[in-house]
Design a protein around this motif. Structure first.
Motif, PDB file in Angstrom:
ATOM      1  N   GLY A 164      -4.948  -2.808 -17.456  1.00  0.00           N
ATOM      2  CA  GLY A 164      -4.546  -4.137 -16.857  1.00  0.00           C
ATOM      3  C   GLY A 164      -3.307  -4.038 -16.004  1.00  0.00           C
ATOM      4  N   LEU A 165      -2.412  -3.314 -16.686  1.00  0.00           N
ATOM      5  CA  LEU A 165      -1.167  -3.245 -15.556  1.00  0.00           C
ATOM      6  C   LEU A 165      -1.582  -2.483 -14.265  1.00  0.00           C
ATOM      7  N   LEU A 166      -2.300  -1.249 -14.571  1.00  0.00           N
ATOM      8  CA  LEU A 166      -2.688  -0.407 -13.362  1.00  0.00           C
ATOM      9  C   LEU A 166      -3.590  -1.303 -12.378  1.00  0.00           C
ATOM     10  N   SER A 167      -4.564  -2.243 -12.803  1.00  0.00           N
ATOM     11  CA  SER A 167      -5.208  -2.953 -12.122  1.00  0.00           C
ATOM     12  C   SER A 167      -4.382  -4.101 -11.557  1.00  0.00           C
ATOM     13  N   GLN A 168      -3.472  -4.515 -11.839  1.00  0.00           N
ATOM     14  CA  GLN A 168      -2.479  -5.485 -11.370  1.00  0.00           C
ATOM     15  C   GLN A 168      -1.646  -4.708 -10.188  1.00  0.00           C
ATOM     16  N   VAL A 169      -1.388  -3.610 -10.197  1.00  0.00           N
ATOM     17  CA  VAL A 169      -0.667  -2.668  -9.480  1.00  0.00           C
ATOM     18  C   VAL A 169      -1.391  -2.384  -8.266  1.00  0.00           C
ATOM     19  N   MET A 170      -2.771  -1.956  -8.547  1.00  0.00           N
ATOM     20  CA  MET A 170      -3.695  -1.444  -7.518  1.00  0.00           C
ATOM     21  C   MET A 170      -4.019  -2.774  -6.528  1.00  0.00           C
ATOM     22  N   GLN A 171      -3.638  -4.078  -7.174  1.00  0.00           N
ATOM     23  CA  GLN A 171      -4.022  -5.208  -6.097  1.00  0.00           C
ATOM     24  C   GLN A 171      -3.132  -5.212  -4.919  1.00  0.00           C
ATOM     25  N   SER A 172      -1.972  -4.532  -5.094  1.00  0.00           N
ATOM     26  CA  SER A 172      -0.995  -4.384  -3.826  1.00  0.00           C
ATOM     27  C   SER A 172      -1.525  -3.156  -3.121  1.00  0.00           C
ATOM     28  N   LYS A 173      -1.026  -3.229  -1.890  1.00  0.00           N
ATOM     29  CA  LYS A 173      -1.318  -2.030  -0.901  1.00  0.00           C
ATOM     30  C   LYS A 173      -0.501  -0.842  -1.264  1.00  0.00           C
ATOM     31  N   GLU A 174       0.770  -1.042  -1.653  1.00  0.00           N
ATOM     32  CA  GLU A 174       1.400   0.285  -2.182  1.00  0.00           C
ATOM     33  C   GLU A 174       0.965   0.749  -3.401  1.00  0.00           C
ATOM     34  N   GLY A 175       0.420   0.004  -4.279  1.00  0.00           N
ATOM     35  CA  GLY A 175      -0.431   0.685  -5.544  1.00  0.00           C
ATOM     36  C   GLY A 175      -1.492   1.117  -5.120  1.00  0.00           C
ATOM     37  N   ALA A 176      -2.489   0.571  -4.358  1.00  0.00           N
ATOM     38  CA  ALA A 176      -3.705   1.206  -4.006  1.00  0.00           C
ATOM     39  C   ALA A 176      -3.594   2.380  -3.292  1.00  0.00           C
ATOM     40  N   GLN A 177      -2.318   2.577  -2.404  1.00  0.00           N
ATOM     41  CA  GLN A 177      -2.286   3.804  -1.707  1.00  0.00           C
ATOM     42  C   GLN A 177      -1.724   4.786  -2.643  1.00  0.00           C
ATOM     43  N   ALA A 178      -0.993   4.607  -3.423  1.00  0.00           N
ATOM     44  CA  ALA A 178      -0.384   5.496  -4.577  1.00  0.00           C
ATOM     45  C   ALA A 178      -1.468   6.202  -5.384  1.00  0.00           C
ATOM     46  N   VAL A 179      -2.292   5.328  -5.852  1.00  0.00           N
ATOM     47  CA  VAL A 179      -3.488   5.609  -6.478  1.00  0.00           C
ATOM     48  C   VAL A 179      -4.241   6.440  -6.027  1.00  0.00           C
ATOM     49  N   GLU A 180      -4.676   6.185  -4.689  1.00  0.00           N
ATOM     50  CA  GLU A 180      -5.608   6.823  -3.981  1.00  0.00           C
ATOM     51  C   GLU A 180      -4.748   8.448  -3.451  1.00  0.00           C
ATOM     52  N   GLY A 181      -3.707   8.280  -3.334  1.00  0.00           N
ATOM     53  CA  GLY A 181      -3.082   9.681  -2.894  1.00  0.00           C
ATOM     54  C   GLY A 181      -2.966  10.470  -4.549  1.00  0.00           C
ATOM     55  N   LEU A 182      -2.977  10.108  -5.706  1.00  0.00           N
ATOM     56  CA  LEU A 182      -3.078  10.790  -6.682  1.00  0.00           C
ATOM     57  C   LEU A 182      -4.519  11.379  -6.991  1.00  0.00           C
ATOM     58  N   GLN A 183      -5.345  10.275  -6.657  1.00  0.00           N
ATOM     59  CA  GLN A 183      -6.585  10.954  -6.866  1.00  0.00           C
ATOM     60  C   GLN A 183      -7.087  11.946  -6.070  1.00  0.00           C
TER      61      GLN A 183
END
Length: 92
Positions: free
Chosen positions: A68-87
């Motif tokens: 739930g926290l990760l989903s919330q963070v991924m809704q932001s541009k910064e969060g989505a970019q960070a997760v994409e970079g880690l992937q």
């Protein structure tokens, strides 16, 4: 005598986590990556102090709060970019 850690045992059952745990250099690199630092900061801001509890629950097989926290963070541009970079860093 070493202590039995159920959280570590749960992590070892995940193939990607087990692979990282076997390669300390890769784990250190991933943990120090700018994307990891950014994601952790965003999760901490979003969690309001409950990130550690959510992480412990996830390690014990109850990932709902962390997801739930990760989903919330991924809704932001910064969060989505960070997760994409880690992937990109963890997918070979």
């Amino acid at each position: 005598m070493s202590k039995h850690d159920p959280d570590l045992d749960a992590l070892k059952k995940d193939p990607q986590a087990a692979q990282l745990l076997k390669d300390p250099g890769a784990l250190k690199s991933l943990l120090s990556a700018p994307e990891t630092q950014k994601l952790m900061n965003l999760l901490n801001q979003s969690a309001g102090g409950s990130l550690q509890d959510a992480a412990h629950a996830a390690a014990k097989g109850k990932p709902d709060a962390l997801m739930g926290l990760l989903s919330q963070v991924m809704q932001s541009k910064e969060g989505a970019q960070a997760v994409e970079g880690l992937q990109k860093k963890t997918t070979k």
